[in-house]
Design a protein around this motif. Structure first.
Motif, PDB file in Angstrom:
ATOM      1  N   CYS A   1      -5.927   1.341  -1.459  1.00 29.07           N
ATOM      2  CA  CYS A   1      -4.577   0.823  -1.219  1.00 29.07           C
ATOM      3  C   CYS A   1      -3.645   1.502  -2.218  1.00 29.07           C
ATOM      4  O   CYS A   1      -3.637   1.160  -3.402  1.00 29.07           O
ATOM      5  CB  CYS A   1      -4.531  -0.691  -1.381  1.00 29.07           C
ATOM      6  SG  CYS A   1      -2.885  -1.394  -1.135  1.00 29.07           S
TER       7      CYS A   1
ATOM      8  N   SER B   1       3.784  -9.571   1.956  1.00 32.22           N
ATOM      9  CA  SER B   1       2.834  -8.986   0.992  1.00 32.22           C
ATOM     10  C   SER B   1       1.642  -9.910   0.776  1.00 32.22           C
ATOM     11  O   SER B   1       0.490  -9.455   0.722  1.00 32.22           O
ATOM     12  CB  SER B   1       3.539  -8.703  -0.342  1.00 32.22           C
ATOM     13  OG  SER B   1       4.551  -7.729  -0.182  1.00 32.22           O
ATOM     14  N   LYS B   2       1.893 -11.212   0.663  1.00 35.36           N
ATOM     15  CA  LYS B   2       0.799 -12.181   0.503  1.00 35.36           C
ATOM     16  C   LYS B   2      -0.089 -12.202   1.744  1.00 35.36           C
ATOM     17  O   LYS B   2      -1.324 -12.277   1.638  1.00 35.36           O
ATOM     18  CB  LYS B   2       1.372 -13.571   0.243  1.00 35.36           C
ATOM     19  CG  LYS B   2       2.092 -13.718  -1.081  1.00 35.36           C
ATOM     20  CD  LYS B   2       2.643 -15.118  -1.255  1.00 35.36           C
ATOM     21  CE  LYS B   2       3.400 -15.261  -2.563  1.00 35.36           C
ATOM     22  NZ  LYS B   2       4.002 -16.619  -2.715  1.00 35.36           N
TER      23      LYS B   2
ATOM     24  N   PHE C   1      -0.113  -7.476  -4.729  1.00 34.41           N
ATOM     25  CA  PHE C   1      -1.017  -6.320  -4.684  1.00 34.41           C
ATOM     26  C   PHE C   1      -1.701  -6.055  -6.021  1.00 34.41           C
ATOM     27  O   PHE C   1      -2.534  -5.151  -6.100  1.00 34.41           O
ATOM     28  CB  PHE C   1      -0.253  -5.075  -4.228  1.00 34.41           C
ATOM     29  CG  PHE C   1       0.001  -5.040  -2.756  1.00 34.41           C
ATOM     30  CD1 PHE C   1      -0.938  -4.515  -1.880  1.00 34.41           C
ATOM     31  CD2 PHE C   1       1.179  -5.556  -2.225  1.00 34.41           C
ATOM     32  CE1 PHE C   1      -0.718  -4.496  -0.519  1.00 34.41           C
ATOM     33  CE2 PHE C   1       1.414  -5.535  -0.866  1.00 34.41           C
ATOM     34  CZ  PHE C   1       0.458  -5.013  -0.001  1.00 34.41           C
TER      35      PHE C   1
ATOM     36  N   ARG D   1      -5.414  -5.352  -6.164  1.00 32.65           N
ATOM     37  CA  ARG D   1      -5.806  -4.776  -4.867  1.00 32.65           C
ATOM     38  C   ARG D   1      -5.320  -3.334  -4.749  1.00 32.65           C
ATOM     39  O   ARG D   1      -5.897  -2.533  -4.032  1.00 32.65           O
ATOM     40  CB  ARG D   1      -5.229  -5.616  -3.725  1.00 32.65           C
ATOM     41  CG  ARG D   1      -5.739  -7.058  -3.763  1.00 32.65           C
ATOM     42  CD  ARG D   1      -4.964  -7.962  -2.812  1.00 32.65           C
ATOM     43  NE  ARG D   1      -5.467  -9.331  -2.863  1.00 32.65           N
ATOM     44  CZ  ARG D   1      -5.025 -10.263  -3.713  1.00 32.65           C
ATOM     45  NH1 ARG D   1      -4.073  -9.955  -4.592  1.00 32.65           N
ATOM     46  NH2 ARG D   1      -5.538 -11.475  -3.708  1.00 32.65           N
ATOM     47  N   ARG D   2      -4.246  -3.049  -5.465  1.00 36.28           N
ATOM     48  CA  ARG D   2      -3.712  -1.683  -5.483  1.00 36.28           C
ATOM     49  C   ARG D   2      -4.696  -0.783  -6.215  1.00 36.28           C
ATOM     50  O   ARG D   2      -5.158  -1.106  -7.313  1.00 36.28           O
ATOM     51  CB  ARG D   2      -2.365  -1.695  -6.202  1.00 36.28           C
ATOM     52  CG  ARG D   2      -1.680  -0.346  -6.287  1.00 36.28           C
ATOM     53  CD  ARG D   2      -0.374  -0.457  -7.061  1.00 36.28           C
ATOM     54  NE  ARG D   2      -0.577  -0.570  -8.491  1.00 36.28           N
ATOM     55  CZ  ARG D   2      -0.288  -1.639  -9.205  1.00 36.28           C
ATOM     56  NH1 ARG D   2       0.193  -2.728  -8.626  1.00 36.28           N
ATOM     57  NH2 ARG D   2      -0.489  -1.651 -10.521  1.00 36.28           N
TER      58      ARG D   2
ATOM     59  N   CYS E   1      -2.208  -8.998   1.827  1.00 35.11           N
ATOM     60  CA  CYS E   1      -3.252  -9.039   0.795  1.00 35.11           C
ATOM     61  C   CYS E   1      -4.359 -10.027   1.153  1.00 35.11           C
ATOM     62  O   CYS E   1      -5.538  -9.803   0.825  1.00 35.11           O
ATOM     63  CB  CYS E   1      -2.638  -9.376  -0.559  1.00 35.11           C
ATOM     64  SG  CYS E   1      -1.688  -8.003  -1.261  1.00 35.11           S
TER      65      CYS E   1
ATOM     66  N   ASP F   1      -8.358  -9.030   1.398  1.00 36.96           N
ATOM     67  CA  ASP F   1      -9.456  -9.775   0.780  1.00 36.96           C
ATOM     68  C   ASP F   1     -10.469 -10.262   1.808  1.00 36.96           C
ATOM     69  O   ASP F   1     -11.684 -10.228   1.566  1.00 36.96           O
ATOM     70  CB  ASP F   1      -8.907 -10.972   0.004  1.00 36.96           C
ATOM     71  CG  ASP F   1      -8.103 -10.562  -1.215  1.00 36.96           C
ATOM     72  OD1 ASP F   1      -8.220  -9.393  -1.628  1.00 36.96           O
ATOM     73  OD2 ASP F   1      -7.354 -11.399  -1.744  1.00 36.96           O
TER      74      ASP F   1
ATOM     75  N   LYS G   1     -11.053  -4.907   2.827  1.00 33.43           N
ATOM     76  CA  LYS G   1     -11.643  -4.297   1.630  1.00 33.43           C
ATOM     77  C   LYS G   1     -13.072  -3.810   1.873  1.00 33.43           C
ATOM     78  O   LYS G   1     -13.601  -3.014   1.097  1.00 33.43           O
ATOM     79  CB  LYS G   1     -11.619  -5.285   0.469  1.00 33.43           C
ATOM     80  CG  LYS G   1     -12.532  -6.489   0.624  1.00 33.43           C
ATOM     81  CD  LYS G   1     -12.457  -7.390  -0.594  1.00 33.43           C
ATOM     82  CE  LYS G   1     -13.390  -8.586  -0.451  1.00 33.43           C
ATOM     83  NZ  LYS G   1     -13.303  -9.479  -1.639  1.00 33.43           N
TER      84      LYS G   1
ATOM     85  N   THR H   1       4.878  -4.876  -5.006  1.00 31.33           N
ATOM     86  CA  THR H   1       3.650  -4.078  -4.979  1.00 31.33           C
ATOM     87  C   THR H   1       3.171  -3.580  -6.336  1.00 31.33           C
ATOM     88  O   THR H   1       1.992  -3.257  -6.489  1.00 31.33           O
ATOM     89  CB  THR H   1       3.822  -2.848  -4.063  1.00 31.33           C
ATOM     90  OG1 THR H   1       4.795  -1.957  -4.639  1.00 31.33           O
ATOM     91  CG2 THR H   1       4.269  -3.247  -2.663  1.00 31.33           C
TER      92      THR H   1
END
Length: 458
Positions: free
Chosen positions: A23, A119-120, A158, A161-162, A123, A127, A131, A151
């Motif tokens: 990501c 964004s939430k 993020f 996760r980024r 993400c 999850d 992923k 972000t």
């Protein structure tokens, strides 16, 4: 024309070839060349490209689902039914479960504007499902405050996760010179000053035309994009650009302190601080302190983006005549002030030259801090400034001055540089004098005697 960005392409290729979920966040100001970089990167890859629009959430989700359905390996009925991110994630997982898939969401700030929770939501799907896939997810946006909050920051959804972030910067002067070699050395310096190294603006300049004609046809042409670009930029980023315009005009007119700017604009200092802070976050304004002093002391503000600097210096005062296509009525006055504008640009170019040489180990010493300096000469009690000061410790420092003139630089400029360098208590002083038009014999002779370096702009 796509040019440069080798480092960013190498980073993106490395992420693509990792074979695992990635990501990546790509950000940078409008027209800096992010979409061109994406186009170059996705060539020959299993890729889905989606550009969010200024519309509502449902329309953006439908458009994203249609982009996925248009992918050759998708089935015909992928776009049928309700467009929701869980369903979109399932389609992406199906396409990336066993082989690499690249998904690009461009203009992400528009997606955020249509749904503050997006964004939430995304993400949560990363999850829950993505992923574990071979998806490379590339998010790209131009609104720096939005991209930071959504972000990049520690508090953004993020975070954790980024897997990478890439900021696409404007071209440096030397990159501009390399990639746009059709201009003369003088013209490319002016073009760099006019555009701030933004590829989308440089592309508007015609190397077959004199630089004066380029200025008239871009900034002073009511039908040109650059004529309304700063105003459009602010209208897109802020709810009410009224005071932002006033603040920028005050800085362009010579105000550099918060108190000066707030007085010129008619704002309380605290309110002016808020406007300045936002302009700094957009990369338009810079906040500077003399390089040898602690941050916060002797703070000065300046328009960092040289395109904005040029626009606010010359366009607002002449806007009525520009709209009436009466450029000849004010051009002579503008032409006499362009060298003054270019002096600041030339200082930026020379600092960049010093920074590059320092990184390459091609200076007489190694320097940690490089910047500008201003203060009061304790003997004359006059304000003194140095465009370039570089130092690492109390042992040695480099001092530079820059002369943008049609005439060769004389010895007086070097004498002045030497005198100002003595305001500092460094054991070893290295002097660098930069000139657009070369040096007189007297200046060259003096440089030889005192060990100063003379650098000619080419």
């Amino acid at each position: 024309m796509f040019a440069g960005r080798d480092e960013q392409l190498k980073k993106l290729e490395g992420l693509y070839n990792s074979g695992k979920f990635e990501c990546a966040i790509m950000h940078g100001r409008l027209r800096v060349g992010k979409t061109a970089l994406i186009r170059e990167f996705i060539k020959g890859k299993r890729a889905i490209y989606f550009s969010a629009q200024e519309t509502n959430d449902r329309e953006n989700q439908n458009a994203l689902l249609k982009s996925i359905a248009a992918f050759p390996e998708s089935s015909q009925n992928e776009a049928v039914g309700l467009a929701e991110f869980p369903r979109i994630a399932q389609q992406l997982y199906k396409l990336s479960n066993t082989q690499r898939l690249l998904l690009v969401i461009d203009d992400y700030h528009f997606l955020v504007a249509s749904n503050r929770e997006v964004s939430k939501i995304i993400c949560a799907q990363i999850d829950k499902l993505l992923k574990n896939s071979q998806l490379m997810f590339l998010i790209c946006g131009s609104s720096e405050p939005v991209m930071e909050n959504e972000t990049l920051s520690y508090d953004s959804p993020f975070h954790g996760r980024r897997t990478a972030q890439i900021k696409v910067e404007p071209f440096t002067f030397f990159e501009t010179k390399r990639y746009y070699s059709g201009f003369s050395p003088y013209d490319i310096a002016v073009v760099y000053g006019l555009t701030g190294g933004i590829p989308g603006y440089i592309g508007l300049m015609d190397p077959k035309q004199p630089i004066e004609e380029n200025i008239k046809q871009t900034f002073f042409n009511p039908y040109s994009m650059l004529f309304e670009e700063p105003a459009n930029f602010l209208r897109r980023e802020v709810r009410d650009p009224t005071y932002y315009n006033a603040v920028l005009q005050a800085i362009a007119a010579g105000c550099s302190k918060n108190s000066e700017i707030s007085t010129a604009v008619g704002l309380e200092t605290s309110a002016c601080t808020a406007y300045l802070k936002n302009l700094i976050s957009y990369g338009i304004v810079g906040k500077h302190t003399p390089v040898t002093e602690r941050a916060g002391k002797k703070t000065a503000y300046g328009i960092e983006d040289s395109m904005f600097r040029f626009w606010y210096r010359f366009v607002p005062d002449n806007i009525s005549q520009i709209r009436m296509c009466q450029v000849d009525k004010f051009w002579r006055k503008v032409a006499t002030e362009i060298p003054s504008f270019m002096r600041t640009v030339f200082e930026d170019i020379c600092r960049e030259w010093i920074e590059q040489r320092n990184l390459a180990g091609r200076l007489p010493g190694s320097f940690v801090e490089i910047g500008r300096w201003w203060g009061v000469d304790p003997i004359s009690k006059n304000e003194a400034r140095l465009p370039i000061v570089a130092y690492a410790n109390d042992d040695h420092a480099l001092f530079g001055d820059c002369v943008w003139s049609d005439e060769p630089t004389d010895a007086e400029a070097l004498v002045s540089l030497d005198e100002r360098s003595r305001l500092f208590r460094f054991q070893n002083r290295y002097l660098f004098l930069f000139s657009r038009s070369g040096f007189s014999k007297e200046c060259a002779s003096l440089a030889g005697r005192i060990g100063a370096s003379l650098v000619v702009f080419e």
